[in-house]
Write an enzyme that holds these catalytic residues in place. Structure first.
Site, mmCIF file in Angstrom:
data_model
loop_
_atom_site.group_PDB
_atom_site.id
_atom_site.type_symbol
_atom_site.label_atom_id
_atom_site.label_comp_id
_atom_site.label_asym_id
_atom_site.label_seq_id
_atom_site.Cartn_x
_atom_site.Cartn_y
_atom_site.Cartn_z
ATOM 1 N N GLY A 91 71.823 116.125 -13.979
ATOM 2 C CA GLY A 91 71.950 117.396 -13.279
ATOM 3 C C GLY A 91 70.661 118.182 -13.395
ATOM 4 N N GLN A 119 65.366 125.583 -13.444
ATOM 5 C CA GLN A 119 64.628 124.597 -14.253
ATOM 6 C C GLN A 119 63.348 124.136 -13.570
ATOM 7 O OE1 GLN A 119 68.318 122.023 -15.024
ATOM 8 N NE2 GLN A 119 67.085 121.703 -16.848
ATOM 9 N N CYS A 155 69.380 118.304 -22.228
ATOM 10 C CA CYS A 155 68.898 119.103 -21.099
ATOM 11 C C CYS A 155 67.430 118.779 -20.866
ATOM 12 C CB CYS A 155 69.068 120.587 -21.434
ATOM 13 S SG CYS A 155 68.498 121.683 -20.134
ATOM 14 N N LEU A 156 67.047 118.609 -19.601
ATOM 15 C CA LEU A 156 65.657 118.284 -19.285
ATOM 16 C C LEU A 156 64.707 119.407 -19.711
ATOM 17 C CD1 LEU A 156 66.112 116.660 -15.752
ATOM 18 C CD2 LEU A 156 65.760 115.486 -17.935
ATOM 19 N N HIS A 165 77.473 122.988 -17.499
ATOM 20 C CA HIS A 165 76.127 123.039 -18.073
ATOM 21 C C HIS A 165 75.126 123.559 -17.027
ATOM 22 C CE1 HIS A 165 72.675 121.209 -20.484
ATOM 23 N NE2 HIS A 165 72.120 121.472 -19.312
ATOM 24 N N GLU A 166 75.186 123.004 -15.811
ATOM 25 C CA GLU A 166 74.222 123.405 -14.772
ATOM 26 C C GLU A 166 74.474 124.835 -14.306
ATOM 27 O OE1 GLU A 166 71.716 121.615 -14.503
ATOM 28 O OE2 GLU A 166 72.568 119.886 -15.517
ATOM 29 N N HIS A 168 72.842 127.433 -16.360
ATOM 30 C CA HIS A 168 71.419 127.648 -16.063
ATOM 31 C C HIS A 168 71.241 128.791 -15.056
ATOM 32 C CE1 HIS A 168 69.222 124.539 -18.200
ATOM 33 N NE2 HIS A 168 70.037 123.597 -17.774
HETATM 34 NI NI NI Z 1 70.154 121.680 -18.601
#
Ligand code: NI
Length: 178
Positions: free
Chosen positions: A46, A51, A96-97, A138-139, A142
């Site tokens: 995701g 991000q 998470c990226l 989670h997304e 953000h």
């Molecule tokens: Ni993330």
């Protein structure tokens, strides 16, 4: 399509509440394509617009992606809203990226019903369960400037951030030695 830069903790854009998208036009679709390519390239499941430095309420998910980064089932969510959540919760390990190389257990709702605009700007609803439900939550965090590390204990967060810093320092020194 082009790959975008992924912003990492503690970049301030990750703490900002993202703005609603006015409409899903060609420019937005191009951006969603770029986000998806960036996500596959980074072998993520995701990616949310903040991000990649864009404070807008949009995200892409492929919860069925395998380890070769195959394009299994891409999903696009614009202006997503949780309109129902289950009483049951689940605990799952997340990464998470934007917090590279780290993982921690986070508690989430087991199921969520989400209303959103799709790739064509059409309003849709989805009942997400299991892994998809976790990824969506989670997304969506953000979009409100929340990282998964904000949802773990302070002790665990401090340990995780120390490890992140150590790994970054080591990577830096490794580059210098080359
Ligand atoms: Ni993330």
């Amino acid at each position: 399509m082009s790959r975008l830069e992924v912003y990492e903790y503690p970049h301030p854009v990750l703490k900002k509440k993202a703005e609603k998208v006015d409409k899903v036009d060609d420019e937005m679709r191009r951006f969603l394509d770029d986000m998806l390519e960036t996500m596959y390239d980074a072998v993520g499941v995701g990616l949310a617009a903040p991000q990649v430095g864009v404070s807008k309420r949009a995200l892409v998910i492929d919860a069925e992606r395998d380890d070769e980064g195959k394009h299994a089932h891409p999903m696009y969510f614009v202006n997503p809203e949780i309109i129902w959540k289950s009483e049951e919760k689940v605990v799952c390990e997340e990464g998470c990226l934007s917090v590279p190389g780290q993982r921690a257990e986070v508690e989430r709702f087991e199921k969520v019903r989400v209303r959103y605009l799709d790739y064509d700007g059409k309003e849709r609803e989805i009942l997400a369960e299991d892994f998809l439900a976790i990824v969506i939550q989670h997304e969506m965090d953000h979009l409100d400037g929340i990282l998964y590390i904000d949802r773990i204990s302070r002790l665990k967060r401090n340990m995780l951030l120390k490890k992140l810093q150590k790994e970054r320092d080591e990577a830096k020194h490794g580059e210098k030695a080359k």
